[in-house]
Design a protein around this motif. Structure first.
Motif, PDB file in Angstrom:
ATOM      1  N   VAL A 109       0.981  -1.142  -0.048  1.00 28.41           N
ATOM      2  CA  VAL A 109      -0.180   0.083  -0.043  1.00 28.41           C
ATOM      3  C   VAL A 109       1.033   1.372  -0.108  1.00 28.41           C
ATOM      4  O   VAL A 109       1.636   1.536   0.961  1.00 28.41           O
ATOM      5  CB  VAL A 109      -0.922   0.143   1.196  1.00 28.41           C
ATOM      6  N   PRO A 110       0.864   1.973  -1.062  1.00 29.94           N
ATOM      7  CA  PRO A 110       1.581   3.190  -1.098  1.00 29.94           C
ATOM      8  C   PRO A 110       1.087   4.212  -0.051  1.00 29.94           C
ATOM      9  O   PRO A 110       0.051   4.426   0.013  1.00 29.94           O
ATOM     10  CB  PRO A 110       1.281   3.921  -2.615  1.00 29.94           C
ATOM     11  N   VAL A 111       2.110   5.039   0.685  1.00 30.20           N
ATOM     12  CA  VAL A 111       1.670   6.057   1.654  1.00 30.20           C
ATOM     13  C   VAL A 111       2.918   6.947   1.388  1.00 30.20           C
ATOM     14  O   VAL A 111       3.922   6.930   0.610  1.00 30.20           O
ATOM     15  CB  VAL A 111       2.012   5.367   3.026  1.00 30.20           C
ATOM     16  N   GLY A 292      15.852  -0.063  -6.932  1.00 32.92           N
ATOM     17  CA  GLY A 292      16.262  -0.902  -8.083  1.00 32.92           C
ATOM     18  C   GLY A 292      15.784  -0.477  -9.271  1.00 32.92           C
ATOM     19  O   GLY A 292      16.094  -1.028 -10.446  1.00 32.92           O
ATOM     20  N   SER A 293      14.739   0.448  -9.334  1.00 31.76           N
ATOM     21  CA  SER A 293      14.131   0.900 -10.349  1.00 31.76           C
ATOM     22  C   SER A 293      13.895   2.536 -10.591  1.00 31.76           C
ATOM     23  O   SER A 293      14.610   3.070 -11.182  1.00 31.76           O
ATOM     24  CB  SER A 293      12.718   0.029 -10.749  1.00 31.76           C
ATOM     25  N   VAL A 294      12.799   2.859 -10.061  1.00 29.06           N
ATOM     26  CA  VAL A 294      12.636   4.323  -9.959  1.00 29.06           C
ATOM     27  C   VAL A 294      12.678   4.950  -8.464  1.00 29.06           C
ATOM     28  O   VAL A 294      11.774   4.490  -7.548  1.00 29.06           O
ATOM     29  CB  VAL A 294      11.304   4.738 -10.392  1.00 29.06           C
ATOM     30  N   ARG A 295      13.707   5.488  -8.226  1.00 28.72           N
ATOM     31  CA  ARG A 295      14.414   6.047  -7.009  1.00 28.72           C
ATOM     32  C   ARG A 295      13.396   7.178  -6.231  1.00 28.72           C
ATOM     33  O   ARG A 295      12.946   7.986  -7.421  1.00 28.72           O
ATOM     34  CB  ARG A 295      15.688   6.337  -6.777  1.00 28.72           C
ATOM     35  N   GLY A 296      12.992   7.324  -5.086  1.00 26.58           N
ATOM     36  CA  GLY A 296      12.145   8.301  -4.887  1.00 26.58           C
ATOM     37  C   GLY A 296      10.640   7.801  -4.382  1.00 26.58           C
ATOM     38  O   GLY A 296       9.697   8.218  -3.876  1.00 26.58           O
ATOM     39  N   TYR A 297      10.371   6.594  -4.981  1.00 22.87           N
ATOM     40  CA  TYR A 297       8.963   5.798  -4.896  1.00 22.87           C
ATOM     41  C   TYR A 297       9.345   4.627  -3.770  1.00 22.87           C
ATOM     42  O   TYR A 297      10.579   3.942  -3.865  1.00 22.87           O
ATOM     43  CB  TYR A 297       8.547   5.505  -6.138  1.00 22.87           C
ATOM     44  N   GLY A 298       8.384   3.947  -3.032  1.00 23.91           N
ATOM     45  CA  GLY A 298       8.409   2.846  -2.566  1.00 23.91           C
ATOM     46  C   GLY A 298       8.482   1.742  -3.493  1.00 23.91           C
ATOM     47  O   GLY A 298       8.083   1.802  -4.702  1.00 23.91           O
ATOM     48  N   GLU A 299       8.765   0.630  -2.855  1.00 24.73           N
ATOM     49  CA  GLU A 299       8.870  -0.664  -3.809  1.00 24.73           C
ATOM     50  C   GLU A 299       7.513  -1.083  -4.672  1.00 24.73           C
ATOM     51  O   GLU A 299       6.433  -1.078  -3.629  1.00 24.73           O
ATOM     52  CB  GLU A 299       9.188  -1.799  -2.900  1.00 24.73           C
ATOM     53  N   GLY A 300       7.486  -1.021  -5.872  1.00 21.94           N
ATOM     54  CA  GLY A 300       6.220  -1.275  -6.380  1.00 21.94           C
ATOM     55  C   GLY A 300       5.177  -0.015  -6.332  1.00 21.94           C
ATOM     56  O   GLY A 300       4.236  -0.204  -6.930  1.00 21.94           O
ATOM     57  N   ALA A 301       5.557   1.310  -6.080  1.00 25.03           N
ATOM     58  CA  ALA A 301       4.564   2.267  -5.573  1.00 25.03           C
ATOM     59  C   ALA A 301       4.196   2.949  -6.987  1.00 25.03           C
ATOM     60  O   ALA A 301       3.269   3.681  -7.087  1.00 25.03           O
ATOM     61  CB  ALA A 301       5.121   3.295  -4.571  1.00 25.03           C
ATOM     62  N   VAL A 302       4.982   2.866  -8.279  1.00 24.49           N
ATOM     63  CA  VAL A 302       4.715   3.693  -9.406  1.00 24.49           C
ATOM     64  C   VAL A 302       3.569   2.798 -10.096  1.00 24.49           C
ATOM     65  O   VAL A 302       2.658   3.294 -10.525  1.00 24.49           O
ATOM     66  CB  VAL A 302       5.908   3.611 -10.299  1.00 24.49           C
ATOM     67  N   GLY A 303       3.742   1.382 -10.013  1.00 20.85           N
ATOM     68  CA  GLY A 303       2.675   0.436 -10.606  1.00 20.85           C
ATOM     69  C   GLY A 303       3.109  -0.948 -10.629  1.00 20.85           C
ATOM     70  O   GLY A 303       4.226  -1.258 -10.523  1.00 20.85           O
ATOM     71  N   SER A 304       2.339  -1.711 -11.041  1.00 21.30           N
ATOM     72  CA  SER A 304       2.663  -3.116 -11.528  1.00 21.30           C
ATOM     73  C   SER A 304       1.727  -3.440 -12.749  1.00 21.30           C
ATOM     74  O   SER A 304       0.383  -3.318 -12.678  1.00 21.30           O
ATOM     75  CB  SER A 304       2.445  -3.987 -10.257  1.00 21.30           C
ATOM     76  N   GLY A 305       2.425  -4.345 -13.571  1.00 24.08           N
ATOM     77  CA  GLY A 305       1.547  -4.659 -14.989  1.00 24.08           C
ATOM     78  C   GLY A 305       2.119  -5.887 -15.603  1.00 24.08           C
ATOM     79  O   GLY A 305       3.136  -6.287 -15.126  1.00 24.08           O
ATOM     80  N   ARG A 306       1.609  -6.023 -16.595  1.00 23.66           N
ATOM     81  CA  ARG A 306       2.044  -7.270 -17.629  1.00 23.66           C
ATOM     82  C   ARG A 306       3.184  -6.818 -18.295  1.00 23.66           C
ATOM     83  O   ARG A 306       3.904  -7.652 -19.053  1.00 23.66           O
ATOM     84  CB  ARG A 306       0.676  -7.746 -18.206  1.00 23.66           C
ATOM     85  N   GLN A 307       3.295  -5.662 -18.528  1.00 22.98           N
ATOM     86  CA  GLN A 307       4.440  -5.049 -19.280  1.00 22.98           C
ATOM     87  C   GLN A 307       5.075  -3.807 -18.497  1.00 22.98           C
ATOM     88  O   GLN A 307       4.155  -3.374 -17.645  1.00 22.98           O
ATOM     89  CB  GLN A 307       4.060  -4.382 -20.740  1.00 22.98           C
ATOM     90  N   CYS A 308       6.351  -3.475 -18.766  1.00 22.60           N
ATOM     91  CA  CYS A 308       6.891  -2.391 -17.856  1.00 22.60           C
ATOM     92  C   CYS A 308       8.228  -1.734 -18.796  1.00 22.60           C
ATOM     93  O   CYS A 308       8.702  -2.439 -19.862  1.00 22.60           O
ATOM     94  CB  CYS A 308       7.573  -2.904 -16.720  1.00 22.60           C
ATOM     95  N   LEU A 309       8.511  -0.561 -18.683  1.00 26.94           N
ATOM     96  CA  LEU A 309       9.678  -0.183 -19.210  1.00 26.94           C
ATOM     97  C   LEU A 309      10.403   0.955 -18.379  1.00 26.94           C
ATOM     98  O   LEU A 309       9.474   1.904 -17.666  1.00 26.94           O
ATOM     99  CB  LEU A 309       9.146   0.674 -20.377  1.00 26.94           C
ATOM    100  N   ILE A 310      11.577   0.810 -17.895  1.00 20.06           N
ATOM    101  CA  ILE A 310      12.215   1.542 -16.922  1.00 20.06           C
ATOM    102  C   ILE A 310      13.439   2.123 -17.568  1.00 20.06           C
ATOM    103  O   ILE A 310      14.224   1.339 -18.144  1.00 20.06           O
ATOM    104  CB  ILE A 310      12.537   0.803 -15.690  1.00 20.06           C
ATOM    105  N   VAL A 311      13.835   3.298 -17.534  1.00 18.87           N
ATOM    106  CA  VAL A 311      14.985   3.897 -17.903  1.00 18.87           C
ATOM    107  C   VAL A 311      15.880   4.776 -16.657  1.00 18.87           C
ATOM    108  O   VAL A 311      14.943   5.307 -15.843  1.00 18.87           O
ATOM    109  CB  VAL A 311      14.758   5.253 -19.072  1.00 18.87           C
ATOM    110  N   ASN A 312      16.934   4.490 -16.608  1.00 20.78           N
ATOM    111  CA  ASN A 312      17.892   5.036 -15.446  1.00 20.78           C
ATOM    112  C   ASN A 312      19.168   5.773 -16.287  1.00 20.78           C
ATOM    113  O   ASN A 312      19.794   5.436 -17.132  1.00 20.78           O
ATOM    114  CB  ASN A 312      18.429   4.060 -14.603  1.00 20.78           C
TER     115      ASN A 312
END
Length: 394
Positions: A109-111, A292-312
């Motif tokens: 649960v994002p907080v 490990g993906s988008v810093r500044g967010y909690g684990e999985g707080a951006v979203g979860s889906g069948r597809q993903c795209l992450i740029v660092n």
């Protein structure tokens, strides 16, 4: 990450390790510590490890590795038996693993403006056993093929098996499929006593677990020069429906990284993406957000889906002989696939589906390893601080 101690006992080597990698929000704001399970508390991130290695188990260069990890709310047992490779046969590794950990990446649960992920009362219990085949590397390419059996259960905080989360929606693929199959019957008998019998049958066959046989192929490519490096990684997983109720799916994931040195400045760029088609449980979704993906967010707080795209993207520069500073910019999106996950957990928890995080990092090389502190800001202007220590030697 953390402190490590090695002990030699005859031919066996015993490693004792304490890991510590934590998002410091819980430390900086003590009010969060009144519910350790439902927050990113310091104690929840401390993991003790015991590793036992035997280099020559039966006198024919067979190797045995036993790893035990124990945290406040998670545990992991990993056993690997490795047989030596030959000129014509790949190295064979027999692996057995059992792990229990809070499932925060999808059901969390994002907080605090999505800067942290609290427990959603769902814990993942996974047992797997299989065989890994490591092909000899040719030039810059290497590959690994594995086949494994997996038995996955979801538990509540009391350790009981569950088929639904606290919102009443499915947490296993088997339950989701069965639940959809009885919906027409529920509607047809909505005003009869048949509903109670169907619901009773629903609870008995509720799909408290998922079974699968997975064949995985992983290929890696890497080159390194004095002023640059490149890395490619491709993973393909195929779920084989050995029995009718076992999961059948195809999961693809890739990672591309490129590092270049321009004078004293080092530029690092990485692109990660993936897709899954076929059967899936919610916990198999690609989670976006976290260190490990988008810093500044909690684990999985951006979203979860069948597809993903992450740029660092990261730019680092040495400040002194021991200190290094960096600026980073992260972006991640589920490409609108969050609604395709059974139960749609991302929508229920209000996850945005895409997000940007940026900030700065300070790294210090010490005798105990490299100390790293990241200061990150997410798209909702909420700040987070991450702290980590990496071993100087393993």
């Amino acid at each position: 990450m953390g402190a490590q101690k090695s002990i030699q006992a005859g031919k066996a080597k015993i490693d004792v390790n304490v890991d510590f990698s934590h998002q410091l929000c819980g430390t900086l704001f003590p009010a969060y510590l009144n519910a350790l399970r439902h927050s990113d508390s310091p104690l929840s991130q401390i993991i003790g490890s015991l590793c036992i290695k035997h280099p020559n188990l039966f006198g024919r260069s067979e190797k045995l590795d036993v790893l035990l990890d124990k945290g406040l709310y998670e545990s992991n047992i990993f056993v690997a038996y490795r047989r030596p490779s030959s000129h014509w046969l790949a190295q064979q590794t027999f692996v057995v693993q059992h792990s229990v950990a809070p499932e925060v990446a999808v059901h969390g649960v994002p907080v605090d403006n999505f800067s942290r992920s609290g427990s959603g009362g769902v814990n993942l219990c996974r047992f797997s056993a299989g065989l890994n085949l490591n092909e000899p590397a040719s030039s810059a390419w290497s590959s690994t093929t594995s086949i494994r059996y997996e038995h996955v259960r979801l538990l509540n905080d009391d350790g009981r098996c569950i088929s639904r989360d606290m919102s009443g929606l499915p947490v296993t693929c088997r339950y989701h499929s069965f639940d959809e199959s009885i919906q027409p019957r529920r509607a047809a008998f909505a005003k009869t006593q048949a509903v109670s019998s169907i619901l009773s049958f629903d609870r008995k066959l509720g799909g408290l677990h998922d079974n699968m046989v997975v064949v995985k192929t992983e290929s890696q490519y890497g080159t390194a020069k004095d002023d640059s490096f490149s890395q490619l990684n491709f993973q393909i997983e195929q779920g084989l429906p050995i029995f009718p109720k076992w999961l059948a799916f195809n999961r693809f994931k890739f990672l591309a990284r490129r590092g270049t040195k321009v004078g004293p400045v080092f530029l690092l760029m990485s692109l990660t993406g993936g897709s899954i088609v076929g059967d899936m449980a919610p916990c198999q979704a690609f989670s976006i957000g976290g260190i490990g993906s988008v810093r500044g967010y909690g684990e999985g707080a951006v979203g979860s889906g069948r597809q993903c795209l992450i740029v660092n993207n990261e730019v680092s520069v040495p400040l002194t002989k021991l200190f290094e500073g960096a600026l980073f910019l992260d972006f991640g999106t589920d490409l609108g696939s969050g609604r395709l996950v059974p139960g749609n957990p991302a929508l229920r928890y209000g996850k945005p589906g895409s997000g940007v995080g940026y900030g700065c990092s300070l790294r210090f090389r010490s005798q105990v390893g490299q100390v790293q502190v990241d200061y990150a800001i997410n798209g909702f202007q909420q700040t987070s601080i991450y702290f980590g220590i990496s071993n100087a030697a393993s």
